[in-house]
Design a protein around this motif. Structure first.
Motif, PDB file in Angstrom:
ATOM      1  N   LEU A   7       0.835  -1.215   0.000  1.00 20.36           N
ATOM      2  CA  LEU A   7       0.000   0.000   0.000  1.00 20.36           C
ATOM      3  C   LEU A   7       0.865   1.258   0.000  1.00 20.36           C
ATOM      4  CD1 LEU A   7      -2.992  -0.561   2.418  1.00 20.36           C
ATOM      5  CD2 LEU A   7      -3.047  -0.054  -0.002  1.00 20.36           C
ATOM      6  N   TYR A   8       1.914   1.229   0.780  1.00 14.24           N
ATOM      7  CA  TYR A   8       2.785   2.404   0.868  1.00 14.24           C
ATOM      8  C   TYR A   8       3.486   2.657  -0.468  1.00 14.24           C
ATOM      9  CZ  TYR A   8       6.464   5.576   2.217  1.00 14.24           C
ATOM     10  OH  TYR A   8       7.295   6.660   2.266  1.00 14.24           O
ATOM     11  N   THR A   9       3.903   1.570  -1.124  1.00 16.77           N
ATOM     12  CA  THR A   9       4.566   1.720  -2.426  1.00 16.77           C
ATOM     13  C   THR A   9       3.611   2.360  -3.444  1.00 16.77           C
ATOM     14  OG1 THR A   9       5.840  -0.252  -1.902  1.00 16.77           O
ATOM     15  CG2 THR A   9       5.885   0.479  -4.174  1.00 16.77           C
ATOM     16  N   PHE A  11       1.072   4.275  -2.685  1.00 14.75           N
ATOM     17  CA  PHE A  11       0.901   5.653  -2.203  1.00 14.75           C
ATOM     18  C   PHE A  11       2.078   6.526  -2.661  1.00 14.75           C
ATOM     19  CE2 PHE A  11       2.031   8.531   1.412  1.00 14.75           C
ATOM     20  CZ  PHE A  11       0.954   9.393   1.332  1.00 14.75           C
ATOM     21  N   ALA A  12       3.309   6.001  -2.513  1.00 12.55           N
ATOM     22  CA  ALA A  12       4.507   6.758  -2.905  1.00 12.55           C
ATOM     23  C   ALA A  12       4.516   6.996  -4.417  1.00 12.55           C
ATOM     24  CB  ALA A  12       5.763   5.998  -2.477  1.00 12.55           C
ATOM     25  N   LEU A  15       1.990   9.741  -5.265  1.00 10.18           N
ATOM     26  CA  LEU A  15       2.509  11.065  -4.882  1.00 10.18           C
ATOM     27  C   LEU A  15       3.578  11.538  -5.862  1.00 10.18           C
ATOM     28  CD1 LEU A  15       2.958  11.062  -1.002  1.00 10.18           C
ATOM     29  CD2 LEU A  15       1.390  12.417  -2.363  1.00 10.18           C
ATOM     30  N   ALA A  16       4.491  10.612  -6.204  1.00  2.92           N
ATOM     31  CA  ALA A  16       5.561  10.968  -7.139  1.00  2.92           C
ATOM     32  C   ALA A  16       4.957  11.352  -8.488  1.00  2.92           C
ATOM     33  CB  ALA A  16       6.524   9.793  -7.288  1.00  2.92           C
ATOM     34  N   THR A  19       3.448  14.799  -8.309  1.00  4.41           N
ATOM     35  CA  THR A  19       4.517  15.817  -8.262  1.00  4.41           C
ATOM     36  C   THR A  19       5.100  16.034  -9.648  1.00  4.41           C
ATOM     37  OG1 THR A  19       5.024  15.028  -6.042  1.00  4.41           O
ATOM     38  CG2 THR A  19       6.640  16.464  -7.058  1.00  4.41           C
ATOM     39  N   LEU A  20       5.313  14.931 -10.377  1.00  2.61           N
ATOM     40  CA  LEU A  20       5.888  15.051 -11.724  1.00  2.61           C
ATOM     41  C   LEU A  20       4.900  15.723 -12.682  1.00  2.61           C
ATOM     42  CD1 LEU A  20       7.767  11.647 -12.042  1.00  2.61           C
ATOM     43  CD2 LEU A  20       8.721  13.922 -11.714  1.00  2.61           C
ATOM     44  N   SER A  22       2.604  17.913 -11.880  1.00  5.42           N
ATOM     45  CA  SER A  22       2.577  19.350 -11.592  1.00  5.42           C
ATOM     46  C   SER A  22       3.840  20.025 -12.117  1.00  5.42           C
ATOM     47  CB  SER A  22       2.407  19.599 -10.098  1.00  5.42           C
ATOM     48  OG  SER A  22       3.517  19.101  -9.404  1.00  5.42           O
ATOM     49  N   SER A  23       4.970  19.326 -12.066  1.00  3.75           N
ATOM     50  CA  SER A  23       6.206  19.900 -12.612  1.00  3.75           C
ATOM     51  C   SER A  23       6.122  20.015 -14.126  1.00  3.75           C
ATOM     52  CB  SER A  23       7.407  19.021 -12.245  1.00  3.75           C
ATOM     53  OG  SER A  23       7.643  19.086 -10.887  1.00  3.75           O
ATOM     54  N   PHE A  24       5.527  19.018 -14.751  1.00  2.69           N
ATOM     55  CA  PHE A  24       5.421  19.019 -16.213  1.00  2.69           C
ATOM     56  C   PHE A  24       4.627  20.235 -16.693  1.00  2.69           C
ATOM     57  CE2 PHE A  24       3.569  17.729 -20.256  1.00  2.69           C
ATOM     58  CZ  PHE A  24       4.693  17.252 -20.915  1.00  2.69           C
ATOM     59  N   TRP A  27       3.251  23.835 -12.551  1.00  3.59           N
ATOM     60  CA  TRP A  27       2.282  24.318 -11.563  1.00  3.59           C
ATOM     61  C   TRP A  27       2.818  24.059 -10.165  1.00  3.59           C
ATOM     62  CZ3 TRP A  27      -0.280  22.192  -7.436  1.00  3.59           C
ATOM     63  CH2 TRP A  27      -1.292  22.983  -6.875  1.00  3.59           C
ATOM     64  N   SER A  28       2.643  25.045  -9.317  1.00  2.00           N
ATOM     65  CA  SER A  28       3.054  24.854  -7.933  1.00  2.00           C
ATOM     66  C   SER A  28       2.143  25.661  -7.017  1.00  2.00           C
ATOM     67  CB  SER A  28       4.510  25.308  -7.736  1.00  2.00           C
ATOM     68  OG  SER A  28       4.798  25.347  -6.351  1.00  2.00           O
ATOM     69  N   PRO A  29       1.739  25.065  -5.887  1.00  3.03           N
ATOM     70  CA  PRO A  29       0.932  25.851  -4.936  1.00  3.03           C
ATOM     71  C   PRO A  29       1.748  26.959  -4.290  1.00  3.03           C
ATOM     72  CG  PRO A  29       1.476  23.696  -4.002  1.00  3.03           C
ATOM     73  CD  PRO A  29       1.946  23.684  -5.412  1.00  3.03           C
TER      74      PRO A  29
ATOM     75  N   VAL B 240      11.784   2.731   0.199  1.00  2.00           N
ATOM     76  CA  VAL B 240      10.845   3.034  -0.898  1.00  2.00           C
ATOM     77  C   VAL B 240      10.606   4.544  -0.952  1.00  2.00           C
ATOM     78  CG1 VAL B 240       8.437   2.799  -1.613  1.00  2.00           C
ATOM     79  CG2 VAL B 240       9.715   0.779  -0.946  1.00  2.00           C
ATOM     80  N   THR B 248      12.039  11.023  -8.247  1.00  4.00           N
ATOM     81  CA  THR B 248      11.178  12.150  -8.644  1.00  4.00           C
ATOM     82  C   THR B 248      12.025  13.395  -8.896  1.00  4.00           C
ATOM     83  OG1 THR B 248       9.426  11.236  -7.283  1.00  4.00           O
ATOM     84  CG2 THR B 248       9.161  13.510  -7.976  1.00  4.00           C
ATOM     85  N   ILE B 255      12.661  17.185 -16.672  1.00  6.85           N
ATOM     86  CA  ILE B 255      11.530  17.832 -17.351  1.00  6.85           C
ATOM     87  C   ILE B 255      11.457  19.338 -17.070  1.00  6.85           C
ATOM     88  CG2 ILE B 255      10.128  15.736 -17.416  1.00  6.85           C
ATOM     89  CD1 ILE B 255       8.501  16.755 -15.131  1.00  6.85           C
ATOM     90  N   ARG B 286      10.134  25.213 -23.228  1.00  6.72           N
ATOM     91  CA  ARG B 286       9.140  24.137 -23.193  1.00  6.72           C
ATOM     92  C   ARG B 286       7.744  24.736 -23.181  1.00  6.72           C
ATOM     93  NH1 ARG B 286       8.581  21.273 -18.949  1.00  6.72           N
ATOM     94  NH2 ARG B 286       7.301  19.811 -20.073  1.00  6.72           N
ATOM     95  N   PHE B 290       8.779  26.896 -15.275  1.00  2.94           N
ATOM     96  CA  PHE B 290       8.863  27.848 -14.173  1.00  2.94           C
ATOM     97  C   PHE B 290       9.921  28.897 -14.517  1.00  2.94           C
ATOM     98  CE2 PHE B 290       7.248  24.173 -11.785  1.00  2.94           C
ATOM     99  CZ  PHE B 290       6.237  24.783 -11.071  1.00  2.94           C
ATOM    100  N   PRO B 398      10.759  23.593  -8.937  1.00  3.52           N
ATOM    101  CA  PRO B 398       9.824  23.975  -7.862  1.00  3.52           C
ATOM    102  C   PRO B 398      10.140  23.190  -6.590  1.00  3.52           C
ATOM    103  CG  PRO B 398       8.758  22.446  -9.364  1.00  3.52           C
ATOM    104  CD  PRO B 398      10.162  22.633  -9.870  1.00  3.52           C
ATOM    105  N   ASN B 401       7.342  21.976  -4.236  1.00  7.85           N
ATOM    106  CA  ASN B 401       6.608  20.747  -4.603  1.00  7.85           C
ATOM    107  C   ASN B 401       7.353  19.518  -4.102  1.00  7.85           C
ATOM    108  OD1 ASN B 401       5.201  22.659  -5.972  1.00  7.85           O
ATOM    109  ND2 ASN B 401       5.115  21.550  -7.922  1.00  7.85           N
ATOM    110  N   LEU B 405       6.318  16.698  -1.306  1.00  4.06           N
ATOM    111  CA  LEU B 405       6.328  15.254  -1.589  1.00  4.06           C
ATOM    112  C   LEU B 405       7.095  14.518  -0.482  1.00  4.06           C
ATOM    113  CD1 LEU B 405       6.132  12.734  -3.595  1.00  4.06           C
ATOM    114  CD2 LEU B 405       8.362  13.477  -4.412  1.00  4.06           C
ATOM    115  N   LEU B 409       5.660  11.695   1.923  1.00  2.00           N
ATOM    116  CA  LEU B 409       6.246  10.356   1.840  1.00  2.00           C
ATOM    117  C   LEU B 409       6.664   9.841   3.207  1.00  2.00           C
ATOM    118  CD1 LEU B 409       8.509  10.399  -1.355  1.00  2.00           C
ATOM    119  CD2 LEU B 409       6.486   9.018  -0.960  1.00  2.00           C
TER     120      LEU B 409
END
Lengths: 48, 424
Positions: A7-9, A11-12, A15-16, A19-20, A22-24, A27-29, B240, B248, B255, B286, B290, B398, B401, B405, B409
């Protein structure tokens, strides 16, 4: 491998992925750009 | 009950109900006997056996047969009694072990996991939330449950019957559990330590097909089980998490796109705002990138500089705007010297579309505590300007971000560490 670790894997990985994604889209809060209700601002005086 | 007893020779008797031959291992100590053949309850505390409750039911199924002998924790034990018990949500089996030189012990089986129980003579102290026993603190595991006795077979040193009820509360410290059982005003405490299922199986020569198995793990069971009962997956979990964070970050660098940078030193005038100072041009390579704008002020004190940025797209004239502030203050008060503020300011502009941009800045400097509009600040002159180095960089990372994470995690393993620390 325990169920908890599986489950944790997942979840990780989620999340990853988020994050990727939003980076693509760059976008960032935490970004500081102004959000104008009617779109971007035109700044004519600066085009001199 | 754990004190040694004078050994007495086992004796046999016949069940008054079914006629089955029953062996009495702890003769002289046993009060009740559940017939292993018909389930009838017998009073064997006196020479003449008395039938307390008559049953005619099939032989109960237990993993370990009555009379089975085995060696655990360096002592030889005979299984002389077995009961099934249940509460609102679970059921489990308890085996009464007997060694005439050591006394009684318990072997508890719940969903394929085994615990070895010793009745406590020195009682823990505390309340319903936590207790202290032999200088160590145990915290409560669950809310109080009512355990109901089901099938009873074998001999017991107290009067036991199907349907007996006891209020149970357990306290844990690591893998050791203290179980408190209350029946009316009588309270008993038992220390339970885990025993490997394989050890129990080999000790009592249990047939593999009768050996209770662990239930298939459900997605939530791993998280709900108490500390010490789950497999130790904390190390792999941290690995993990670390691997996910590093991977990441590497992909984020990839990217983030091509880096383009422009830098210039601007002079922020005092008491007014200088508009439209061009810093330079950068290219966003791109679809979305940012742009990080960094402002660094030179040595100044008790002043601040407002910086309004406009990143103007040459093709469309549209601007992405943002704000930066460099400031530094210091002084002396009753606590001594103090200073605050930062002469550096980072501004992150997100979602900047592909194109070539010019960065313009509106800059104005101010003094603290008194600006020129109120009165000249000490050490200021109208001609003074504050030089600020502005750097714009497309393709920045960023970091916020990534740090978010990282925090998310490490929350789950952090909870596990905290839980273990609390119980240790």
């Amino acid at each position: 491998m325990t169920a908890r670790l599986v489950l944790y894997t997942i979840f990780a990985a989620l999340l990853a992925g988020l994050t990727l994604l939003s980076s693509f889209y760059a976008w960032s809060p935490y970004s500081d750009e102004d959000h104008h209700p009617h779109g971007a601002v035109y700044v004519r005086p600066m085009h001199k | 009950m754990s004190a040694p007893h004078a050994p007495k020779a086992p004796r046999t008797l016949a069940c008054p109900n079914c006629g089955g031959t029953l062996a009495l291992e702890a003769a002289g100590l046993t009060v009740n006997l559940g017939c292993r053949y018909c389930g009838s309850l017998l009073d064997v505390s006196r020479p003449e056996v008395e039938l307390i409750r008559k049953y005619n039911r099939a032989r109960a199924r237990f993993a370990i047969d009555l009379g089975q002998r085995g060696r655990l924790f360096g002592e030889d034990w005979a299984v002389i009694g077995a009961i099934k018990r249940k509460d609102q949500s679970d059921n489990w089996s308890e085996y009464l072990l007997y060694n005439p030189y050591v006394g009684y012990r318990w072997l508890v089986e719940y969903q394929g996991e085994w615990q070895f129980g010793t009745l406590l003579l020195d009682l823990p102290e505390g309340d319903d939330r936590a207790v202290t026993w032999r200088g160590e603190r145990y915290t409560r595991q669950w809310s109080e449950q009512e355990a109901v006795t089901g099938t009873v077979t074998g001999e017991f040193y107290w009067r036991i019957a199907n349907g007996d009820r006891a209020r149970c509360l357990s306290f844990a410290r690591g893998e050791t559990v203290l179980s408190r059982e209350s029946v009316e005003d009588e309270v008993t405490w038992t220390q339970l330590v885990p025993v490997e299922a394989d050890e129990v199986r080999s000790a009592f020569a249990i047939d593999g097909r009768r050996m209770p198995r662990k239930p298939r793990p459900t997605p939530s069971s791993g998280f709900l089980r108490p500390a010490g009962m789950e497999a130790d997956d904390l190390g792999p979990m941290l690995l993990v998490g670390l691997a996910a964070a590093i991977l990441t970050l590497l992909v984020m660098v990839f990217i983030a796109g091509p880096v383009d940078r422009a830098s210039s030193v601007i002079a922020a005038p005092y008491g007014m705002t200088r508009e439209g100072i061009k810093v330079g041009s950068i290219t966003v390579g791109r679809d979305h990138q940012f742009v990080r704008i960094t402002a660094r002020g030179r040595e100044f004190d008790n002043r601040w500089v407002d910086l309004d940025y406009s990143l103007v797209d040459r093709a469309s004239g549209q601007a992405v705007t943002g704000y930066g502030l460099v400031e530094h203050y210091s002084g002396r008060d009753s606590d001594g010297n103090w200073s605050e503020g930062n002469r550096r300011a980072d501004t992150l502009l997100g979602g900047v579309a592909r194109g070539t941009y010019d960065l313009y800045v509106d800059a104005g400097a101010h003094a603290w505590p008194v600006d020129l509009a109120v009165g000249p600040a000490p050490g200021w002159s109208l001609a003074e300007q504050i030089p600020v180095t502005i750097t714009a960089e497309a393709g920045g990372l960023p970091w916020g971000n990534w740090i978010t994470l990282l925090i998310f995690l490490f929350i789950p393993p952090g909870i596990i560490v905290w839980h273990r620390f609390r119980n240790s």
